[in-house]
Design a protein around this motif. Structure first.
Motif, PDB file in Angstrom:
ATOM      1  N   THR A   1       3.357  -4.946   3.032  1.00 36.94           N
ATOM      2  CA  THR A   1       3.433  -4.460   1.652  1.00 36.94           C
ATOM      3  C   THR A   1       2.950  -3.016   1.592  1.00 36.94           C
ATOM      4  N   PRO A   2       3.386  -2.260   0.562  1.00 38.81           N
ATOM      5  CA  PRO A   2       2.991  -0.849   0.471  1.00 38.81           C
ATOM      6  C   PRO A   2       1.470  -0.673   0.433  1.00 38.81           C
ATOM      7  N   SER A   3       1.017   0.417   0.980  1.00 39.99           N
ATOM      8  CA  SER A   3      -0.418   0.712   1.002  1.00 39.99           C
ATOM      9  C   SER A   3      -0.963   0.846  -0.412  1.00 39.99           C
ATOM     10  N   ASP A   4      -2.225   0.491  -0.570  1.00 38.73           N
ATOM     11  CA  ASP A   4      -2.925   0.705  -1.833  1.00 38.73           C
ATOM     12  C   ASP A   4      -4.324   1.218  -1.539  1.00 38.73           C
ATOM     13  N   ALA A   5      -4.953   1.819  -2.539  1.00 42.00           N
ATOM     14  CA  ALA A   5      -6.252   2.462  -2.348  1.00 42.00           C
ATOM     15  C   ALA A   5      -7.335   1.458  -1.973  1.00 42.00           C
ATOM     16  N   ASN A   6      -7.335   0.290  -2.630  1.00 43.32           N
ATOM     17  CA  ASN A   6      -8.382  -0.692  -2.378  1.00 43.32           C
ATOM     18  C   ASN A   6      -8.317  -1.259  -0.970  1.00 43.32           C
ATOM     19  N   SER A   7      -7.134  -1.695  -0.561  1.00 43.43           N
ATOM     20  CA  SER A   7      -6.991  -2.287   0.765  1.00 43.43           C
ATOM     21  C   SER A   7      -7.280  -1.267   1.856  1.00 43.43           C
ATOM     22  N   THR A   8      -6.765  -0.069   1.685  1.00 42.44           N
ATOM     23  CA  THR A   8      -7.017   0.984   2.679  1.00 42.44           C
ATOM     24  C   THR A   8      -8.504   1.270   2.787  1.00 42.44           C
ATOM     25  N   SER A   9      -9.195   1.286   1.660  1.00 40.44           N
ATOM     26  CA  SER A   9     -10.628   1.583   1.668  1.00 40.44           C
ATOM     27  C   SER A   9     -11.447   0.491   2.331  1.00 40.44           C
ATOM     28  N   VAL A  10     -11.125  -0.777   2.051  1.00 39.37           N
ATOM     29  CA  VAL A  10     -11.917  -1.852   2.635  1.00 39.37           C
ATOM     30  C   VAL A  10     -11.688  -1.936   4.142  1.00 39.37           C
ATOM     31  N   VAL A  11     -10.485  -1.572   4.601  1.00 38.04           N
ATOM     32  CA  VAL A  11     -10.248  -1.530   6.048  1.00 38.04           C
ATOM     33  C   VAL A  11     -10.995  -0.352   6.671  1.00 38.04           C
ATOM     34  N   ILE A  12     -11.022   0.787   5.994  1.00 43.49           N
ATOM     35  CA  ILE A  12     -11.829   1.910   6.487  1.00 43.49           C
ATOM     36  C   ILE A  12     -13.270   1.466   6.659  1.00 43.49           C
ATOM     37  N   GLY A  13     -13.772   0.698   5.687  1.00 41.62           N
ATOM     38  CA  GLY A  13     -15.138   0.185   5.787  1.00 41.62           C
ATOM     39  C   GLY A  13     -15.345  -0.683   7.010  1.00 41.62           C
ATOM     40  N   ALA A  14     -14.349  -1.503   7.341  1.00 46.22           N
ATOM     41  CA  ALA A  14     -14.447  -2.353   8.527  1.00 46.22           C
ATOM     42  C   ALA A  14     -14.451  -1.511   9.801  1.00 46.22           C
ATOM     43  N   LEU A  15     -13.645  -0.461   9.815  1.00 47.98           N
ATOM     44  CA  LEU A  15     -13.589   0.405  10.989  1.00 47.98           C
ATOM     45  C   LEU A  15     -14.913   1.123  11.209  1.00 47.98           C
TER      46      LEU A  15
ATOM     47  N   GLN B   1      -1.966   2.109  -6.773  1.00 44.13           N
ATOM     48  CA  GLN B   1      -0.695   2.469  -6.150  1.00 44.13           C
ATOM     49  C   GLN B   1       0.095   3.277  -7.165  1.00 44.13           C
ATOM     50  N   PRO B   2       1.112   4.005  -6.737  1.00 41.59           N
ATOM     51  CA  PRO B   2       2.005   4.619  -7.722  1.00 41.59           C
ATOM     52  C   PRO B   2       2.706   3.527  -8.526  1.00 41.59           C
ATOM     53  N   ASP B   3       2.977   3.780  -9.807  1.00 37.81           N
ATOM     54  CA  ASP B   3       3.696   2.787 -10.595  1.00 37.81           C
ATOM     55  C   ASP B   3       5.179   2.817 -10.237  1.00 37.81           C
ATOM     56  N   LYS B   4       5.993   2.056 -10.955  1.00 37.33           N
ATOM     57  CA  LYS B   4       7.416   1.946 -10.621  1.00 37.33           C
ATOM     58  C   LYS B   4       8.164   3.269 -10.725  1.00 37.33           C
TER      59      LYS B   4
ATOM     60  N   GLY C   1       6.678   6.085  -9.825  1.00 38.52           N
ATOM     61  CA  GLY C   1       6.045   6.979  -8.865  1.00 38.52           C
ATOM     62  C   GLY C   1       4.839   7.736  -9.410  1.00 38.52           C
ATOM     63  N   LYS C   2       4.397   7.370 -10.613  1.00 41.14           N
ATOM     64  CA  LYS C   2       3.259   8.057 -11.222  1.00 41.14           C
ATOM     65  C   LYS C   2       1.942   7.419 -10.789  1.00 41.14           C
ATOM     66  N   LEU C   3       0.924   8.261 -10.700  1.00 43.81           N
ATOM     67  CA  LEU C   3      -0.417   7.784 -10.377  1.00 43.81           C
ATOM     68  C   LEU C   3      -1.199   7.594 -11.673  1.00 43.81           C
ATOM     69  N   LEU C   4      -1.646   6.380 -11.911  1.00 43.38           N
ATOM     70  CA  LEU C   4      -2.426   6.083 -13.107  1.00 43.38           C
ATOM     71  C   LEU C   4      -3.866   5.797 -12.720  1.00 43.38           C
ATOM     72  N   PRO C   5      -4.831   6.349 -13.444  1.00 43.20           N
ATOM     73  CA  PRO C   5      -6.238   6.164 -13.078  1.00 43.20           C
ATOM     74  C   PRO C   5      -6.651   4.698 -13.130  1.00 43.20           C
ATOM     75  N   ASN C   6      -7.451   4.302 -12.173  1.00 42.55           N
ATOM     76  CA  ASN C   6      -7.919   2.928 -12.082  1.00 42.55           C
ATOM     77  C   ASN C   6      -9.373   2.967 -11.599  1.00 42.55           C
ATOM     78  N   ALA C   7     -10.290   2.468 -12.425  1.00 42.02           N
ATOM     79  CA  ALA C   7     -11.712   2.557 -12.092  1.00 42.02           C
ATOM     80  C   ALA C   7     -12.048   1.761 -10.837  1.00 42.02           C
ATOM     81  N   ASP C   8     -11.468   0.576 -10.707  1.00 39.00           N
ATOM     82  CA  ASP C   8     -11.699  -0.254  -9.530  1.00 39.00           C
ATOM     83  C   ASP C   8     -11.252   0.473  -8.268  1.00 39.00           C
TER      84      ASP C   8
END
Length: 419
Positions: free
Chosen positions: A152-166, A206-209, A211-218
């Motif tokens: 599935t496409p990359s997202d900020a949360n998943s990428t960050s938690v994997v960075i934490g594991a690394l 993630q970008p919305d449908k 392609g826009k970036l919408l702010p997300n506190a989480d």
């Protein structure tokens, strides 16, 4: 355990001989305990149905216990290790660990990355961790990041938690590349520019449908930690490592500046009420305790504990009921917030978070020095031992000469060292 503690332990040993320790994505609120299951698996923390968050909440619970100086139950650790598939991945929950994973077994990057951080912290499971890291690397996307599920496409949360594991396992994320891209490259693509009217400096999930970036506190709290190369457990930033939390655009923004931009967004979002909010099903905005706890960790990691003081105070005053209703992952998130700000998790707004967390699962094996004294107290006591000519090794000499007085000397010395 640091060098001073090892030295003290060795000396005391010598004396003893002489005389004769879906809740995926960073910070989604845990499931409420009101839907508790009557047949929770043995060894699992919490009583709610583990189908969607079993590995996540177990990992956070074990990691929080280790952070607070608690030695987790071996049964609890075993439950987590048995959730791993042969290819190294973890899913939210496998009801029958004796049955091999197959194509229908749902596995994900968030559960796997959280399990890596927990098992690395408790120690003794290097093979499990190595296999999990191997799987994470095998499902990295071409942009350098990760989505929740493989492919599935990359997202900020998943990428960050994997960075934490690394980084938790002393693996440099810069060296983990796919298509020439690192995880940091992917993460920065979710950062909003400071010039944006709404959500300046935030991270999007993630970008919305369109392609826009919408702010997300989480996603922003996760993105700040990921940009800093931090995991779920982190210390407060200080000195040269702490960059002012002001939003500033650059032609090629560094990840440190992206973290500062994200922290600036979080600080603004928290300024009004001292907490973040979320709307559920079109209802009025409600306090978001989990994301507020993650924001505390992110703010402290990026710029120091003082920058998280207001939301931390709000959590201390208001979060106890939420944690009691939500279960082990909620207590863990609050313990992480306490740790990042140097706050005692055993006296968090009148609540002993460690005791409450321990009560949600099998009894721990014991405690370490971290659990019986604050880090500063322990370090100071050890420093005095090392610096003093009458330190612990001096006692060994005394015991050799005055063997008959060993018991008396040890008794008095131990009383003086009680926290």
């Amino acid at each position: 355990m640091n060098v001073r503690r090892r030295s003290s332990a060795a000396a005391l040993a010598a004396i003893a001989v002489i005389g004769a320790a879906t809740a995926p994505a960073v910070a989604a609120d845990p499931s409420p305990s009101s839907s508790s299951s009557k047949s929770a698996p043995s060894g699992l923390y919490g009583t709610t149905d583990p189908q969607y968050d079993g590995v996540w909440r177990q990992s956070l619970a074990l990691l929080a216990q280790d952070t607070a100086g608690v030695v987790p139950s071996s049964k609890a650790v075993k439950w987590l290790t048995e959730q791993q598939c042969a290819n190294g991945s973890f899913g939210p929950f496998r009801a029958d660990p004796a049955k091999a994973c197959d194509a229908k077994t749902m596995v994900d990057t968030n559960s796997t990355a959280a399990a890596v951080q927990a098992l690395w912290a408790v120690g003794g499971h290097g093979d499990v961790v190595e296999d999990a890291l191997g799987w994470l690397k095998s499902v990295q996307n071409e942009d350098g990041g990760w989505g929740y599920s493989p492919g599935t496409p990359s997202d900020a949360n998943s990428t960050s938690v994997v960075i934490g594991a690394l980084t938790a396992t002393e693996t440099n994320p810069e060296d983990v590349r796919k298509g020439g891209k690192s995880p940091y490259d992917a993460l920065l693509t979710f950062a909003l520019p400071c010039a944006k009217d709404k959500g300046a400096g935030a991270f999007a999930f993630q970008p919305d449908k369109d392609g826009k970036l919408l702010p997300n506190a989480d996603a922003t709290a996760a993105g700040v930690l990921g940009s800093l190369g931090k995991g779920l457990v982190t210390e407060a930033g200080s000195g040269a490592k702490a960059k002012a939390a002001t939003c500033s655009d650059a032609d090629e923004p560094t990840r440190e500046q992206a973290a500062a931009n994200g922290a600036s967004y979080l600080a603004d979002a928290l300024a009004k009420d001292g907490h973040l909010v979320s709307a559920l099903g079109g209802s009025a905005d409600q306090p978001d305790y989990g994301n507020t706890a993650d924001a505390v960790v992110a703010l402290a990691a990026q710029g120091g504990a003082d920058r998280a003081a207001e939301p931390l105070a709000w959590l201390e005053k208001n979060a106890a009921k939420w944690a009691a209703e939500s279960g082990p992952a909620a207590y863990a998130q609050l313990i992480f917030a306490a740790h990042a700000t140097g706050t005692d998790p055993r006296a968090f707004g009148g609540t002993d978070l460690v005791e409450k967390l321990n009560a949600t699962g099998p009894a721990p094996q014991g405690t370490t020095a971290k659990d019986t004294a604050t880090a500063s107290d322990a370090d100071e006591a050890e420093k005095k031992d090392d610096d003093s000519p009458f330190g612990v090794w001096w006692f060994v000499g005394v015991c050799l000469v005055f063997g008959i007085g060993v018991g008396f000397l040890l008794s008095n010395r131990n009383k003086k060292q009680q926290p």
